[in-house]
Motif scaffolding. Structure first.
Motif, PDB file in Angstrom:
ATOM      1  N   ARG A  22       0.810  -1.209   0.000  1.00 12.41           N
ATOM      2  CA  ARG A  22       0.000   0.000   0.000  1.00 12.41           C
ATOM      3  C   ARG A  22       0.854   1.275   0.000  1.00 12.41           C
ATOM      4  O   ARG A  22       0.471   2.271  -0.610  1.00 12.41           O
ATOM      5  N   HIS A  23       2.003   1.222   0.659  1.00 10.87           N
ATOM      6  CA  HIS A  23       2.915   2.376   0.613  1.00 10.87           C
ATOM      7  C   HIS A  23       3.381   2.611  -0.820  1.00 10.87           C
ATOM      8  O   HIS A  23       3.397   3.751  -1.300  1.00 10.87           O
ATOM      9  N   PHE A  24       3.763   1.538  -1.517  1.00  8.34           N
ATOM     10  CA  PHE A  24       4.202   1.679  -2.909  1.00  8.34           C
ATOM     11  C   PHE A  24       3.056   2.152  -3.802  1.00  8.34           C
ATOM     12  O   PHE A  24       3.239   3.001  -4.665  1.00  8.34           O
ATOM     13  N   GLU A  25       1.876   1.603  -3.607  1.00  9.93           N
ATOM     14  CA  GLU A  25       0.722   2.017  -4.409  1.00  9.93           C
ATOM     15  C   GLU A  25       0.382   3.490  -4.189  1.00  9.93           C
ATOM     16  O   GLU A  25      -0.144   4.155  -5.075  1.00  9.93           O
ATOM     17  N   ALA A  26       0.706   4.002  -3.014  1.00 11.47           N
ATOM     18  CA  ALA A  26       0.441   5.409  -2.705  1.00 11.47           C
ATOM     19  C   ALA A  26       1.519   6.331  -3.261  1.00 11.47           C
ATOM     20  O   ALA A  26       1.425   7.539  -3.117  1.00 11.47           O
ATOM     21  N   GLY A  27       2.547   5.738  -3.901  1.00 11.46           N
ATOM     22  CA  GLY A  27       3.556   6.562  -4.545  1.00 11.46           C
ATOM     23  C   GLY A  27       4.947   6.489  -3.951  1.00 11.46           C
ATOM     24  O   GLY A  27       5.868   7.143  -4.463  1.00 11.46           O
ATOM     25  N   ALA A  28       5.132   5.735  -2.895  1.00 11.26           N
ATOM     26  CA  ALA A  28       6.473   5.621  -2.307  1.00 11.26           C
ATOM     27  C   ALA A  28       7.412   4.946  -3.299  1.00 11.26           C
ATOM     28  O   ALA A  28       7.017   4.048  -4.038  1.00 11.26           O
ATOM     29  N   ASP A  29       8.657   5.406  -3.347  1.00  9.89           N
ATOM     30  CA  ASP A  29       9.640   4.697  -4.162  1.00  9.89           C
ATOM     31  C   ASP A  29      10.676   3.995  -3.285  1.00  9.89           C
ATOM     32  O   ASP A  29      11.533   3.274  -3.778  1.00  9.89           O
ATOM     33  N   HIS A  30      10.592   4.199  -1.983  1.00  5.79           N
ATOM     34  CA  HIS A  30      11.422   3.504  -1.008  1.00  5.79           C
ATOM     35  C   HIS A  30      10.575   3.222   0.228  1.00  5.79           C
ATOM     36  O   HIS A  30       9.761   4.049   0.618  1.00  5.79           O
ATOM     37  N   VAL A  31      10.802   2.083   0.850  1.00  7.57           N
ATOM     38  CA  VAL A  31      10.174   1.759   2.127  1.00  7.57           C
ATOM     39  C   VAL A  31      11.259   1.156   3.003  1.00  7.57           C
ATOM     40  O   VAL A  31      11.936   0.217   2.596  1.00  7.57           O
ATOM     41  N   CYS A  32      11.464   1.720   4.175  1.00  2.00           N
ATOM     42  CA  CYS A  32      12.485   1.242   5.109  1.00  2.00           C
ATOM     43  C   CYS A  32      11.892   0.137   5.975  1.00  2.00           C
ATOM     44  O   CYS A  32      10.807   0.288   6.530  1.00  2.00           O
ATOM     45  N   ILE A  33      12.627  -0.963   6.079  1.00  2.21           N
ATOM     46  CA  ILE A  33      12.188  -2.092   6.891  1.00  2.21           C
ATOM     47  C   ILE A  33      13.198  -2.305   8.014  1.00  2.21           C
ATOM     48  O   ILE A  33      14.397  -2.417   7.760  1.00  2.21           O
ATOM     49  N   GLN A  34      12.735  -2.346   9.232  1.00  2.00           N
ATOM     50  CA  GLN A  34      13.569  -2.684  10.378  1.00  2.00           C
ATOM     51  C   GLN A  34      12.835  -3.759  11.159  1.00  2.00           C
ATOM     52  O   GLN A  34      11.736  -3.518  11.674  1.00  2.00           O
ATOM     53  N   VAL A  35      13.415  -4.936  11.224  1.00  5.76           N
ATOM     54  CA  VAL A  35      12.784  -6.055  11.922  1.00  5.76           C
ATOM     55  C   VAL A  35      13.163  -5.981  13.399  1.00  5.76           C
ATOM     56  O   VAL A  35      14.335  -5.950  13.744  1.00  5.76           O
ATOM     57  N   LEU A  36      12.157  -5.927  14.247  1.00  2.00           N
ATOM     58  CA  LEU A  36      12.368  -5.903  15.691  1.00  2.00           C
ATOM     59  C   LEU A  36      11.830  -7.197  16.286  1.00  2.00           C
ATOM     60  O   LEU A  36      10.790  -7.689  15.864  1.00  2.00           O
ATOM     61  N   THR A  37      12.534  -7.709  17.258  1.00  2.00           N
ATOM     62  CA  THR A  37      12.106  -8.934  17.937  1.00  2.00           C
ATOM     63  C   THR A  37      12.007  -8.675  19.434  1.00  2.00           C
ATOM     64  O   THR A  37      12.386  -7.606  19.918  1.00  2.00           O
ATOM     65  N   THR A  38      11.540  -9.656  20.154  1.00  2.00           N
ATOM     66  CA  THR A  38      11.435  -9.516  21.604  1.00  2.00           C
ATOM     67  C   THR A  38      12.799  -9.495  22.277  1.00  2.00           C
ATOM     68  O   THR A  38      12.928  -9.004  23.384  1.00  2.00           O
ATOM     69  N   ASP A  39      13.827 -10.009  21.602  1.00  5.50           N
ATOM     70  CA  ASP A  39      15.191 -10.006  22.140  1.00  5.50           C
ATOM     71  C   ASP A  39      16.025  -8.986  21.362  1.00  5.50           C
ATOM     72  O   ASP A  39      16.473  -9.266  20.250  1.00  5.50           O
ATOM     73  N   PRO A  40      16.244  -7.806  21.924  1.00  8.40           N
ATOM     74  CA  PRO A  40      16.968  -6.771  21.195  1.00  8.40           C
ATOM     75  C   PRO A  40      18.438  -7.092  20.944  1.00  8.40           C
ATOM     76  O   PRO A  40      19.090  -6.419  20.150  1.00  8.40           O
ATOM     77  N   THR A  41      18.972  -8.134  21.567  1.00 11.11           N
ATOM     78  CA  THR A  41      20.371  -8.501  21.346  1.00 11.11           C
ATOM     79  C   THR A  41      20.533  -9.535  20.233  1.00 11.11           C
ATOM     80  O   THR A  41      21.643  -9.803  19.800  1.00 11.11           O
ATOM     81  N   ALA A  42      19.437 -10.116  19.780  1.00 11.85           N
ATOM     82  CA  ALA A  42      19.495 -11.164  18.755  1.00 11.85           C
ATOM     83  C   ALA A  42      19.329 -10.559  17.357  1.00 11.85           C
ATOM     84  O   ALA A  42      18.586  -9.604  17.169  1.00 11.85           O
ATOM     85  N   LEU A  43      20.040 -11.121  16.392  1.00 13.53           N
ATOM     86  CA  LEU A  43      19.851 -10.712  15.005  1.00 13.53           C
ATOM     87  C   LEU A  43      18.604 -11.406  14.458  1.00 13.53           C
ATOM     88  O   LEU A  43      18.447 -12.612  14.620  1.00 13.53           O
TER      89      LEU A  43
END
Length: 68
Positions: A22-43
């Protein structure tokens, strides 16, 4: 709707895919993704692997041409 809910995608893979698309359909040409987990020390490698195919598909133009 709170501002966080409007700009932050969270949930299962399908929900995140839909929000990114939906972000792309609204005209975005970039979307930033940051995956967060319950353990902030784990990749979050496993979560990134699960999201990657859906995000690639969401970032593809309707005619199958990748966005620049």
């Amino acid at each position: 709707m709170l501002i966080q809910q409007a700009i932050v995608a969270y949930g299962d893979v399908e929900t995140i895919h839909d929000r990114v698309r939906r972000h792309f359909e609204a005209g975005a040409d970039h979307v930033c993704i940051q995956v967060l987990t319950t353990d902030p020390t784990a990749l979050p490698d496993q979560q990134r692997r699960e999201l990657a195919p859906a995000l690639r598909q969401a970032a593809t133009a309707p005619k199958g041409i990748p966005r620049n």
